[in-house]
Design an enzyme around this catalytic site. Structure first.
Site, PDB file in Angstrom:
ATOM      1  N   ARG A  50      -2.287  -6.089  -8.352  1.00 51.74           N
ATOM      2  CA  ARG A  50      -1.114  -6.934  -8.137  1.00 51.74           C
ATOM      3  C   ARG A  50      -1.008  -8.028  -9.189  1.00 51.74           C
ATOM      4  O   ARG A  50      -0.095  -8.082  -9.972  1.00 51.74           O
ATOM      5  CB  ARG A  50      -1.154  -7.561  -6.740  1.00 51.74           C
ATOM      6  CG  ARG A  50      -0.927  -6.562  -5.636  1.00 51.74           C
ATOM      7  CD  ARG A  50      -1.370  -7.099  -4.323  1.00 51.74           C
ATOM      8  NE  ARG A  50      -2.776  -7.488  -4.369  1.00 51.74           N
ATOM      9  CZ  ARG A  50      -3.476  -7.892  -3.341  1.00 51.74           C
ATOM     10  NH1 ARG A  50      -2.914  -8.017  -2.175  1.00 51.74           N
ATOM     11  NH2 ARG A  50      -4.750  -8.198  -3.472  1.00 51.74           N
ATOM     12  N   LYS A  67     -16.076  -6.811   4.244  1.00 55.00           N
ATOM     13  CA  LYS A  67     -15.523  -7.928   5.033  1.00 55.00           C
ATOM     14  C   LYS A  67     -15.320  -7.503   6.492  1.00 55.00           C
ATOM     15  O   LYS A  67     -15.172  -6.321   6.776  1.00 55.00           O
ATOM     16  CB  LYS A  67     -14.209  -8.387   4.418  1.00 55.00           C
ATOM     17  CG  LYS A  67     -13.311  -7.259   3.980  1.00 55.00           C
ATOM     18  CD  LYS A  67     -12.264  -7.740   2.988  1.00 55.00           C
ATOM     19  CE  LYS A  67     -11.531  -6.547   2.386  1.00 55.00           C
ATOM     20  NZ  LYS A  67     -10.758  -6.858   1.227  1.00 55.00           N
ATOM     21  N   SER A  69      -2.947  -7.789   2.867  1.00 53.15           N
ATOM     22  CA  SER A  69      -3.206  -7.619   4.310  1.00 53.15           C
ATOM     23  C   SER A  69      -3.604  -8.950   4.925  1.00 53.15           C
ATOM     24  O   SER A  69      -3.209  -9.273   6.056  1.00 53.15           O
ATOM     25  CB  SER A  69      -4.324  -6.602   4.539  1.00 53.15           C
ATOM     26  OG  SER A  69      -3.950  -5.343   4.060  1.00 53.15           O
ATOM     27  N   HIS A  96       0.841  -1.211   0.000  1.00 52.54           N
ATOM     28  CA  HIS A  96       0.000   0.000   0.000  1.00 52.54           C
ATOM     29  C   HIS A  96       0.874   1.258   0.000  1.00 52.54           C
ATOM     30  O   HIS A  96       0.592   2.226  -0.705  1.00 52.54           O
ATOM     31  CB  HIS A  96      -0.876   0.049   1.256  1.00 52.54           C
ATOM     32  CG  HIS A  96      -1.937  -1.005   1.343  1.00 52.54           C
ATOM     33  ND1 HIS A  96      -2.083  -1.814   2.443  1.00 52.54           N
ATOM     34  CD2 HIS A  96      -2.924  -1.368   0.480  1.00 52.54           C
ATOM     35  CE1 HIS A  96      -3.107  -2.634   2.260  1.00 52.54           C
ATOM     36  NE2 HIS A  96      -3.631  -2.392   1.071  1.00 52.54           N
TER      37      HIS A  96
HETATM   38  O1  PNS Z   1      -8.887  -2.730   0.443  1.00 53.48           O
HETATM   39  P1  PNS Z   1     -10.163  -3.225  -0.168  1.00 53.48           P
HETATM   40  O2  PNS Z   1     -10.948  -4.055   0.848  1.00 53.48           O
HETATM   41  O3  PNS Z   1      -9.939  -3.985  -1.444  1.00 53.48           O
HETATM   42  O4  PNS Z   1     -11.049  -1.926  -0.503  1.00 53.48           O
HETATM   43  C1  PNS Z   1     -12.325  -2.052  -1.082  1.00 53.48           C
HETATM   44  C2  PNS Z   1     -13.080  -0.709  -0.999  1.00 53.48           C
HETATM   45  C3  PNS Z   1     -13.230  -0.282   0.441  1.00 53.48           C
HETATM   46  C4  PNS Z   1     -12.318   0.347  -1.778  1.00 53.48           C
HETATM   47  C5  PNS Z   1     -14.486  -0.947  -1.651  1.00 53.48           C
HETATM   48  O5  PNS Z   1     -15.110  -2.009  -1.015  1.00 53.48           O
HETATM   49  C6  PNS Z   1     -15.363   0.299  -1.596  1.00 53.48           C
HETATM   50  O6  PNS Z   1     -15.204   1.192  -2.384  1.00 53.48           O
HETATM   51  N1  PNS Z   1     -16.294   0.344  -0.619  1.00 53.48           N
HETATM   52  C7  PNS Z   1     -17.199   1.456  -0.441  1.00 53.48           C
HETATM   53  C8  PNS Z   1     -18.617   1.106  -0.867  1.00 53.48           C
HETATM   54  C9  PNS Z   1     -18.803   1.255  -2.361  1.00 53.48           C
HETATM   55  O7  PNS Z   1     -18.627   2.314  -2.927  1.00 53.48           O
HETATM   56  N2  PNS Z   1     -19.152   0.132  -2.994  1.00 53.48           N
HETATM   57  C10 PNS Z   1     -19.334   0.071  -4.429  1.00 53.48           C
HETATM   58  C11 PNS Z   1     -18.019  -0.169  -5.127  1.00 53.48           C
HETATM   59  S1  PNS Z   1     -18.319  -0.739  -6.715  1.00 53.48           S
END
Ligand code: PNS
Length: 163
Positions: A91, A41, A129, A17
């Site tokens: 990645r 999650k 992570s 990150h």
């Molecule tokens: O580190 P991660 O868990 O891959 O991050 C995922 C994250 C938090 C960026 C994604 O789940 C997100 O944008 N969540 C906010 C809710 C949202 O906008 N959902 C629609 C995305 S298509």
């Protein structure tokens, strides 16, 4: 002023990150690291802990950037903050399908916000992570995968879990 957002769960932040943050910084005037308060999650660390670990990790690297918590749709948050770009690290091929789906959905929700994918340094391609958490929880070495403060926090958390 070009504002960019680097969103994620950061449970916890890894050196992968941090690598994406350094790359994103070159492309915008102001980079906001946006921690999803309640990602889909379950997380090991609470939102404030995840935010504080990012702050401390940035300080270890001599960086002072905005770290914010957000709830709800990412595109709504990005619009509210006046961001023009969302950064995501890509990645391996395994990331691609989910990331592509998410980028297309975000684009549908707000066509004005661009999603830029960045490849990390090769040494971080395998890093996640969840793997870091697993290794630390089993007593393995994570000192070259996360910053010092995150390693301390991980060992502390899993040691107290084992008690
Ligand atoms: O580190 P991660 O868990 O891959 O991050 C995922 C994250 C938090 C960026 C994604 O789940 C997100 O944008 N969540 C906010 C809710 C949202 O906008 N959902 C629609 C995305 S298509």
């Amino acid at each position: 002023m070009r504002i960019g957002i680097y969103p994620g769960s950061f449970d916890p932040i890894t050196l992968g990150h941090m690598d994406i943050i350094r790359r994103g910084l070159k492309l915008v005037d102001h980079l906001i690291i946006a921690v999803a308060k309640s990602p889909s999650k379950r997380t090991t660390f609470g939102p404030q802990e995840r935010r504080d670990m990012i702050h401390e990790s940035l300080a270890e690297m001599g960086l002072d950037l905005e770290v914010d918590l957000f709830e709800g749709l990412l595109v709504d948050y990005a619009r509210r903050r006046g961001a023009v770009v969302i950064f995501r690290g890509l990645r391996a091929v395994s990331d691609f399908e989910f990331e592509f789906q998410m980028a297309l959905m975000n684009k549908k929700l707000d066509p004005e916000i661009e999603v830029v994918f960045m490849a990390p340094e090769q040494e971080y391609i395998y890093l996640s992570s969840s793997l870091v958490r697993e290794v630390a929880s089993l007593g393995g070495q994570v000192s070259d995968l996360v910053t010092e403060c995150v390693a301390r926090k991980l060992y502390g958390r899993f040691q107290s879990d084992r008690r």
